[in-house]
Design a protein around this motif. Structure first.
Motif, PDB file in Angstrom:
ATOM      1  N   VAL A  60     -22.017   8.539 -25.015  1.00  0.00           N
ATOM      2  CA  VAL A  60     -22.087   7.481 -24.012  1.00  0.00           C
ATOM      3  C   VAL A  60     -23.017   7.831 -22.860  1.00  0.00           C
ATOM      4  CG1 VAL A  60     -19.801   6.544 -24.573  1.00  0.00           C
ATOM      5  CG2 VAL A  60     -20.031   8.322 -22.803  1.00  0.00           C
ATOM      6  N   ARG A  61     -23.386   9.094 -22.728  1.00  0.00           N
ATOM      7  CA  ARG A  61     -24.261   9.518 -21.628  1.00  0.00           C
ATOM      8  C   ARG A  61     -24.993  10.791 -22.007  1.00  0.00           C
ATOM      9  NH1 ARG A  61     -25.746   9.402 -16.543  1.00  0.00           N
ATOM     10  NH2 ARG A  61     -25.634  11.190 -15.153  1.00  0.00           N
ATOM     11  N   THR A  62     -26.250  10.865 -21.607  1.00  0.00           N
ATOM     12  CA  THR A  62     -27.014  12.111 -21.711  1.00  0.00           C
ATOM     13  C   THR A  62     -27.646  12.396 -20.360  1.00  0.00           C
ATOM     14  OG1 THR A  62     -29.058  11.021 -22.445  1.00  0.00           O
ATOM     15  CG2 THR A  62     -27.550  11.802 -24.168  1.00  0.00           C
ATOM     16  N   VAL A  63     -27.849  13.669 -20.094  1.00  0.00           N
ATOM     17  CA  VAL A  63     -28.617  14.114 -18.936  1.00  0.00           C
ATOM     18  C   VAL A  63     -29.681  15.050 -19.493  1.00  0.00           C
ATOM     19  CG1 VAL A  63     -28.589  15.264 -16.700  1.00  0.00           C
ATOM     20  CG2 VAL A  63     -26.586  13.947 -17.442  1.00  0.00           C
ATOM     21  N   VAL A  64     -30.930  14.748 -19.183  1.00  0.00           N
ATOM     22  CA  VAL A  64     -32.063  15.489 -19.726  1.00  0.00           C
ATOM     23  C   VAL A  64     -32.831  16.131 -18.570  1.00  0.00           C
ATOM     24  CG1 VAL A  64     -34.150  15.335 -21.123  1.00  0.00           C
ATOM     25  CG2 VAL A  64     -32.209  13.819 -21.610  1.00  0.00           C
ATOM     26  N   TYR A  65     -33.053  17.427 -18.678  1.00  0.00           N
ATOM     27  CA  TYR A  65     -33.795  18.180 -17.676  1.00  0.00           C
ATOM     28  C   TYR A  65     -35.115  18.626 -18.299  1.00  0.00           C
ATOM     29  CZ  TYR A  65     -29.088  18.496 -15.768  1.00  0.00           C
ATOM     30  OH  TYR A  65     -27.823  18.198 -15.309  1.00  0.00           O
ATOM     31  N   ILE A  66     -36.239  18.346 -17.628  1.00  0.00           N
ATOM     32  CA  ILE A  66     -37.540  18.825 -18.085  1.00  0.00           C
ATOM     33  C   ILE A  66     -38.201  19.597 -16.951  1.00  0.00           C
ATOM     34  CG2 ILE A  66     -37.873  17.059 -19.852  1.00  0.00           C
ATOM     35  CD1 ILE A  66     -39.671  15.522 -17.899  1.00  0.00           C
ATOM     36  N   THR A  67     -39.054  20.547 -17.321  1.00  0.00           N
ATOM     37  CA  THR A  67     -39.663  21.417 -16.315  1.00  0.00           C
ATOM     38  C   THR A  67     -40.990  20.897 -15.778  1.00  0.00           C
ATOM     39  OG1 THR A  67     -40.717  22.745 -18.040  1.00  0.00           O
ATOM     40  CG2 THR A  67     -38.543  23.488 -17.242  1.00  0.00           C
ATOM     41  N   ASP A  68     -41.494  19.799 -16.338  1.00  0.00           N
ATOM     42  CA  ASP A  68     -42.760  19.230 -15.872  1.00  0.00           C
ATOM     43  C   ASP A  68     -42.834  17.782 -16.351  1.00  0.00           C
ATOM     44  OD1 ASP A  68     -45.708  18.548 -15.909  1.00  0.00           O
ATOM     45  OD2 ASP A  68     -45.858  20.606 -15.173  1.00  0.00           O
ATOM     46  N   THR A  69     -43.388  16.912 -15.549  1.00  0.00           N
ATOM     47  CA  THR A  69     -43.513  15.513 -15.961  1.00  0.00           C
ATOM     48  C   THR A  69     -44.360  15.372 -17.219  1.00  0.00           C
ATOM     49  OG1 THR A  69     -45.384  15.181 -14.466  1.00  0.00           O
ATOM     50  CG2 THR A  69     -43.188  14.603 -13.634  1.00  0.00           C
ATOM     51  N   ALA A  70     -45.217  16.339 -17.475  1.00  0.00           N
ATOM     52  CA  ALA A  70     -46.059  16.305 -18.676  1.00  0.00           C
ATOM     53  C   ALA A  70     -45.209  16.347 -19.953  1.00  0.00           C
ATOM     54  CB  ALA A  70     -47.050  17.465 -18.670  1.00  0.00           C
ATOM     55  N   HIS A  71     -43.998  16.843 -19.861  1.00  0.00           N
ATOM     56  CA  HIS A  71     -43.119  16.924 -21.033  1.00  0.00           C
ATOM     57  C   HIS A  71     -42.364  15.615 -21.285  1.00  0.00           C
ATOM     58  CE1 HIS A  71     -44.112  21.082 -20.996  1.00  0.00           C
ATOM     59  NE2 HIS A  71     -43.406  21.347 -19.912  1.00  0.00           N
ATOM     60  N   GLY A  72     -42.448  14.690 -20.373  1.00  0.00           N
ATOM     61  CA  GLY A  72     -41.695  13.452 -20.456  1.00  0.00           C
ATOM     62  C   GLY A  72     -41.949  12.658 -21.722  1.00  0.00           C
TER      63      GLY A  72
ATOM     64  N   VAL B 141     -38.658  24.160 -22.074  1.00  0.00           N
ATOM     65  CA  VAL B 141     -39.155  23.062 -21.233  1.00  0.00           C
ATOM     66  C   VAL B 141     -38.176  21.903 -21.138  1.00  0.00           C
ATOM     67  CG1 VAL B 141     -41.561  23.698 -21.696  1.00  0.00           C
ATOM     68  CG2 VAL B 141     -40.463  21.924 -23.104  1.00  0.00           C
ATOM     69  N   VAL B 142     -37.099  21.916 -21.929  1.00  0.00           N
ATOM     70  CA  VAL B 142     -36.129  20.812 -21.903  1.00  0.00           C
ATOM     71  C   VAL B 142     -34.722  21.325 -22.181  1.00  0.00           C
ATOM     72  CG1 VAL B 142     -36.556  20.219 -24.328  1.00  0.00           C
ATOM     73  CG2 VAL B 142     -35.572  18.506 -22.813  1.00  0.00           C
ATOM     74  N   GLU B 143     -33.758  20.751 -21.475  1.00  0.00           N
ATOM     75  CA  GLU B 143     -32.343  21.017 -21.705  1.00  0.00           C
ATOM     76  C   GLU B 143     -31.630  19.672 -21.675  1.00  0.00           C
ATOM     77  OE1 GLU B 143     -28.712  23.398 -19.508  1.00  0.00           O
ATOM     78  OE2 GLU B 143     -30.672  24.378 -19.666  1.00  0.00           O
ATOM     79  N   ILE B 144     -30.690  19.484 -22.603  1.00  0.00           N
ATOM     80  CA  ILE B 144     -30.022  18.185 -22.738  1.00  0.00           C
ATOM     81  C   ILE B 144     -28.512  18.375 -22.758  1.00  0.00           C
ATOM     82  CG2 ILE B 144     -29.768  16.103 -24.159  1.00  0.00           C
ATOM     83  CD1 ILE B 144     -32.556  16.789 -25.363  1.00  0.00           C
ATOM     84  N   GLU B 145     -27.807  17.582 -21.941  1.00  0.00           N
ATOM     85  CA  GLU B 145     -26.351  17.513 -21.947  1.00  0.00           C
ATOM     86  C   GLU B 145     -25.947  16.195 -22.599  1.00  0.00           C
ATOM     87  OE1 GLU B 145     -24.748  17.570 -18.005  1.00  0.00           O
ATOM     88  OE2 GLU B 145     -25.984  19.265 -17.407  1.00  0.00           O
ATOM     89  N   ALA B 146     -24.776  16.168 -23.201  1.00  0.00           N
ATOM     90  CA  ALA B 146     -24.285  14.923 -23.777  1.00  0.00           C
ATOM     91  C   ALA B 146     -22.785  14.784 -23.532  1.00  0.00           C
ATOM     92  CB  ALA B 146     -24.561  14.872 -25.281  1.00  0.00           C
ATOM     93  N   TYR B 147     -22.379  13.544 -23.342  1.00  0.00           N
ATOM     94  CA  TYR B 147     -20.974  13.206 -23.148  1.00  0.00           C
ATOM     95  C   TYR B 147     -20.622  12.139 -24.167  1.00  0.00           C
ATOM     96  CZ  TYR B 147     -22.097  15.551 -18.822  1.00  0.00           C
ATOM     97  OH  TYR B 147     -22.547  16.471 -17.914  1.00  0.00           O
ATOM     98  N   ALA B 148     -19.519  12.337 -24.865  1.00  0.00           N
ATOM     99  CA  ALA B 148     -19.124  11.395 -25.906  1.00  0.00           C
ATOM    100  C   ALA B 148     -17.658  11.016 -25.724  1.00  0.00           C
ATOM    101  CB  ALA B 148     -19.331  12.016 -27.296  1.00  0.00           C
ATOM    102  N   ILE B 149     -17.350   9.822 -26.172  1.00  0.00           N
ATOM    103  CA  ILE B 149     -15.969   9.355 -26.221  1.00  0.00           C
ATOM    104  C   ILE B 149     -15.740   8.826 -27.632  1.00  0.00           C
ATOM    105  CG2 ILE B 149     -14.244   7.744 -25.334  1.00  0.00           C
ATOM    106  CD1 ILE B 149     -15.828   7.703 -22.705  1.00  0.00           C
ATOM    107  N   GLN B 150     -14.739   9.389 -28.256  1.00  0.00           N
ATOM    108  CA  GLN B 150     -14.431   8.960 -29.621  1.00  0.00           C
ATOM    109  C   GLN B 150     -13.041   8.338 -29.628  1.00  0.00           C
ATOM    110  OE1 GLN B 150     -13.603  11.804 -32.700  1.00  0.00           O
ATOM    111  NE2 GLN B 150     -14.929  10.706 -34.103  1.00  0.00           N
TER     112      GLN B 150
END
Length: 125
Positions: free
Chosen positions: A70-82, A114-123
């Motif tokens: 239901v939600r992700t949070v994505v961290y990148i180290t440079d806008t070039a990685h977007g 260059v990227v780290e991703i969190e995720a939240y789920a509801i089942q």
């Protein structure tokens, strides 16, 4: 409510004292996830795809799937990685459309990441 943890499978998880994912009831929290070798030296797209595969595996271990996110949070180290990261995220979640945040940060723990991703789920099925 019962709690189930999914190990990171790495010594760092034990050292830092965290789990890859934690399920309590219907809620699943997946920790910030980065690409692992050999994908940790790839470009932003490859690293994001690798991180998302690890997230998918952790969800599966808890009896859930990407469709439960239901939600992700994505961290990148440079806008070039977007561009690469958003492409990978869109390929994975395009039909699911979780709420998401994309944040540019100064750095991650290892300079090749260059990227780290969190995720939240509801089942609730």
């Amino acid at each position: 409510m019962s709690r189930k943890n999914v190990s990171t499978g790495s010594p760092f998880g034990d050292e830092f004292g965290y789990s890859r994912a934690v399920r309590v009831g219907d809620h699943i929290h997946v920790a910030g996830t980065c690409a692992q070798p050999p994908h940790d030296h790839g470009d932003a797209y490859q690293q994001a795809k690798s991180a998302l595969a690890i997230i998918e595996s952790a969800l599966a271990e808890l009896g859930a799937g990407l469709e439960d996110v239901v939600r992700t949070v994505v961290y990148i180290t440079d806008t070039a990685h977007g561009e690469g990261v958003t492409r990978a995220h869109g390929e994975t979640f395009g039909a699911i459309m979780p709420a998401s945040t994309l944040v540019v940060i100064a750095a991650l723990l290892k300079p090749n990441l260059v990227v780290e991703i969190e995720a939240y789920a509801i089942q609730d099925r």
